[in-house]
Design a protein around this motif. Structure first.
Motif, PDB file in Angstrom:
ATOM      1  N   PRO A 213     -11.891 137.627  91.097  1.00 25.05           N
ATOM      2  CA  PRO A 213     -12.649 138.201  89.985  1.00 25.05           C
ATOM      3  C   PRO A 213     -12.514 139.715  89.895  1.00 25.05           C
ATOM      4  N   HIS A 214     -12.367 140.393  91.051  1.00 21.47           N
ATOM      5  CA  HIS A 214     -12.254 141.850  91.025  1.00 21.47           C
ATOM      6  C   HIS A 214     -10.867 142.287  90.568  1.00 21.47           C
ATOM      7  N   GLY A 215      -9.908 141.357  90.516  1.00 25.37           N
ATOM      8  CA  GLY A 215      -8.587 141.676  89.974  1.00 25.37           C
ATOM      9  C   GLY A 215      -7.594 142.271  90.948  1.00 25.37           C
ATOM     10  N   PHE A 216      -7.956 142.491  92.202  1.00 19.77           N
ATOM     11  CA  PHE A 216      -7.005 143.053  93.161  1.00 19.77           C
ATOM     12  C   PHE A 216      -6.394 141.939  94.010  1.00 19.77           C
ATOM     13  N   ASP A 217      -5.065 141.891  94.045  1.00 23.08           N
ATOM     14  CA  ASP A 217      -4.407 140.914  94.917  1.00 23.08           C
ATOM     15  C   ASP A 217      -4.583 141.317  96.379  1.00 23.08           C
ATOM     16  N   TYR A 218      -4.540 142.631  96.634  1.00 21.68           N
ATOM     17  CA  TYR A 218      -4.649 143.117  98.017  1.00 21.68           C
ATOM     18  C   TYR A 218      -5.512 144.367  98.109  1.00 21.68           C
ATOM     19  N   PHE A 219      -6.224 144.448  99.228  1.00 17.55           N
ATOM     20  CA  PHE A 219      -6.934 145.673  99.599  1.00 17.55           C
ATOM     21  C   PHE A 219      -6.153 146.297 100.749  1.00 17.55           C
ATOM     22  N   LEU A 220      -5.881 147.586 100.659  1.00 17.70           N
ATOM     23  CA  LEU A 220      -5.134 148.283 101.710  1.00 17.70           C
ATOM     24  C   LEU A 220      -6.109 149.199 102.457  1.00 17.70           C
ATOM     25  N   VAL A 221      -6.604 148.686 103.578  1.00 17.32           N
ATOM     26  CA  VAL A 221      -7.644 149.408 104.312  1.00 17.32           C
ATOM     27  C   VAL A 221      -6.981 150.478 105.187  1.00 17.32           C
ATOM     28  N   LEU A 222      -7.389 151.719 104.989  1.00 17.02           N
ATOM     29  CA  LEU A 222      -6.709 152.865 105.617  1.00 17.02           C
ATOM     30  C   LEU A 222      -7.737 153.741 106.333  1.00 17.02           C
ATOM     31  N   ASP A 223      -7.370 154.242 107.512  1.00 15.17           N
ATOM     32  CA  ASP A 223      -8.275 155.165 108.221  1.00 15.17           C
ATOM     33  C   ASP A 223      -7.450 156.108 109.104  1.00 15.17           C
ATOM     34  N   PHE A 224      -7.297 157.348 108.651  1.00 17.05           N
ATOM     35  CA  PHE A 224      -6.511 158.314 109.432  1.00 17.05           C
ATOM     36  C   PHE A 224      -7.331 158.860 110.594  1.00 17.05           C
ATOM     37  N   GLU A 225      -6.631 159.215 111.671  1.00 20.09           N
ATOM     38  CA  GLU A 225      -7.202 160.103 112.695  1.00 20.09           C
ATOM     39  C   GLU A 225      -6.375 161.384 112.645  1.00 20.09           C
TER      40      GLU A 225
ATOM     41  N   GLU B 109      -2.766 159.515 113.513  1.00 22.14           N
ATOM     42  CA  GLU B 109      -2.701 158.038 113.480  1.00 22.14           C
ATOM     43  C   GLU B 109      -2.784 157.594 112.024  1.00 22.14           C
ATOM     44  N   PHE B 110      -1.874 156.686 111.640  1.00 22.11           N
ATOM     45  CA  PHE B 110      -1.743 156.272 110.235  1.00 22.11           C
ATOM     46  C   PHE B 110      -1.720 154.745 110.197  1.00 22.11           C
ATOM     47  N   PRO B 111      -2.891 154.099 110.149  1.00 23.28           N
ATOM     48  CA  PRO B 111      -2.951 152.642 110.092  1.00 23.28           C
ATOM     49  C   PRO B 111      -3.390 152.130 108.719  1.00 23.28           C
ATOM     50  N   VAL B 112      -2.764 151.056 108.270  1.00 27.86           N
ATOM     51  CA  VAL B 112      -3.165 150.422 106.999  1.00 27.86           C
ATOM     52  C   VAL B 112      -3.120 148.902 107.190  1.00 27.86           C
ATOM     53  N   LEU B 113      -4.204 148.224 106.817  1.00 30.53           N
ATOM     54  CA  LEU B 113      -4.228 146.758 106.848  1.00 30.53           C
ATOM     55  C   LEU B 113      -4.058 146.221 105.438  1.00 30.53           C
ATOM     56  N   LYS B 114      -3.197 145.214 105.294  1.00 32.95           N
ATOM     57  CA  LYS B 114      -3.034 144.552 103.992  1.00 32.95           C
ATOM     58  C   LYS B 114      -3.953 143.329 104.002  1.00 32.95           C
ATOM     59  N   VAL B 115      -5.043 143.428 103.247  1.00 30.59           N
ATOM     60  CA  VAL B 115      -6.075 142.383 103.267  1.00 30.59           C
ATOM     61  C   VAL B 115      -5.999 141.595 101.951  1.00 30.59           C
ATOM     62  N   SER B 116      -5.959 140.281 102.068  1.00 34.76           N
ATOM     63  CA  SER B 116      -5.871 139.438 100.873  1.00 34.76           C
ATOM     64  C   SER B 116      -7.128 139.570 100.016  1.00 34.76           C
ATOM     65  N   GLY B 117      -6.941 139.716  98.721  1.00 31.29           N
ATOM     66  CA  GLY B 117      -8.075 139.799  97.790  1.00 31.29           C
ATOM     67  C   GLY B 117      -8.709 138.439  97.535  1.00 31.29           C
ATOM     68  N   ARG B 118      -8.080 137.394  98.038  1.00 38.38           N
ATOM     69  CA  ARG B 118      -8.654 136.045  97.866  1.00 38.38           C
ATOM     70  C   ARG B 118      -9.412 135.599  99.112  1.00 38.38           C
ATOM     71  N   THR B 119      -8.743 135.723 100.281  1.00 32.31           N
ATOM     72  CA  THR B 119      -9.353 135.200 101.522  1.00 32.31           C
ATOM     73  C   THR B 119     -10.015 136.291 102.349  1.00 32.31           C
ATOM     74  N   PHE B 120      -9.695 137.542 102.080  1.00 32.73           N
ATOM     75  CA  PHE B 120     -10.156 138.699 102.852  1.00 32.73           C
ATOM     76  C   PHE B 120      -9.650 138.675 104.297  1.00 32.73           C
ATOM     77  N   GLU B 121      -8.575 137.907 104.515  1.00 36.83           N
ATOM     78  CA  GLU B 121      -7.900 137.916 105.818  1.00 36.83           C
ATOM     79  C   GLU B 121      -6.841 139.018 105.801  1.00 36.83           C
TER      80      GLU B 121
END
Ligand code: AMP
Ligand code: MG
Length: 246
Positions: free
Chosen positions: A50-62, A78-90
């Motif tokens: 419903p929110h329209g995003f296929d993926y959330f890219l969770v990012l947190d620099f140190e 430190e440059f980490p990014v998680l590709k999180v599904s917009g459907r399952t949130f996995e």
């Protein structure tokens, strides 16, 4: 009595200021019409989130830091990014690298203590310039730049993409890649769902009854905890929208 009066006044003032900041954010959100990368509800096919995003890219620099005065310029380590599904949130994929600072390659004991990042972890790692190229390649490999695939960055606060990345890119005289120009600040999504200001990651985890996992101020662990907050907000019916622009 007087002390009590002063405490109540201070509390009222703090609450009012928080409300004002929240209202300012809501007004700003309404002023920014959704762009091509921020699909609106119902803009895609049946079965799409419903929110329209296929993926959330969770990012947190140190970044480099010190007890009182941060090194200038401050640099991402430190440059980490998680590709999180917009459907399952996995989490479906991870981009993660430590980064060698160009200007102050020696970490302070304070920085190691705070982030858990020791000197060996940054020595011999790519520079930020190279990391941005590697990240772009990863985005392509993951199909994130494919037309029709929508994604949005998610951060805890606006520091990572409003301050840290732009200031280092400006110092290095390189452009900020265009996909970093808008994002979801999870603190604002948290506020929309709960009606309370999301002061910090630790406070949001606590209030959502989620146990903190890993080490606080490790970028990759912070990403995992932010992704858990994201999933919990989705479970509580959050309707995610871009909250921040630069
Ligand atoms: P965070 O995402 O909260 O882990 O913080 C990102 C960066 O902000 C850290 O890598 C540090 O550079 C800086 N930072 C966070 N907390 C502190 C602190 N208490 N003192 C100094 N710098 C900090
Ligand atoms: Mg962090």
């Amino acid at each position: 009595m007087e002390t009590c009066f002063r405490s109540v006044s201070k509390l009222l003032l703090t609450t009012t200021l928080r409300r004002l900041s929240f209202c300012r954010y809501m007004a700003q959100a309404q002023r920014h019409a959704p762009s091509a990368n921020t699909p609106t509800h119902g803009s895609k096919g049946v079965g799409d989130p419903p929110h329209g995003f296929d993926y959330f890219l969770v990012l947190d620099f140190e970044a480099t830091c010190d007890n009182k005065n941060d090194p200038r310029p401050q640099e991402i380590i430190e440059f980490p990014v998680l590709k999180v599904s917009g459907r399952t949130f996995e989490t479906e994929a991870t981009f993660h690298t430590y980064v060698t600072p160009d200007v102050h390659p020696q970490l302070t004991p304070f920085c190691t203590e705070l982030t858990g990042i020791i000197q060996d972890m940054v020595d011999g790692q790519p520079s930020l310039t190279q990391t941005l190229k590697d990240f772009d390649t990863w985005m392509v490999e993951q199909g994130l730049l494919t037309p029709g695939v929508s994604s949005v960055f998610v951060t805890c606060g606006d520091w990572d993409l409003r301050k840290m990345l732009p200031s280092q890119c400006s110092y290095l005289n390189i452009p900020v890649p265009s996909h970093f120009k808008q994002w979801i600040n999870i603190k604002k999504s948290y506020s929309q769902v709960t009606g309370h200001w999301g002061k910090s990651m630790m406070m949001m985890l606590r209030n959502l009854k989620l146990e903190h996992q890993g080490r606080h101020h490790s970028g990759i662990d912070d990403c995992r905890n932010i992704a858990r907050i994201l999933g919990e907000l989705a479970r509580r019916g959050a309707y995610f929208q871009v909250t921040s622009w630069r």
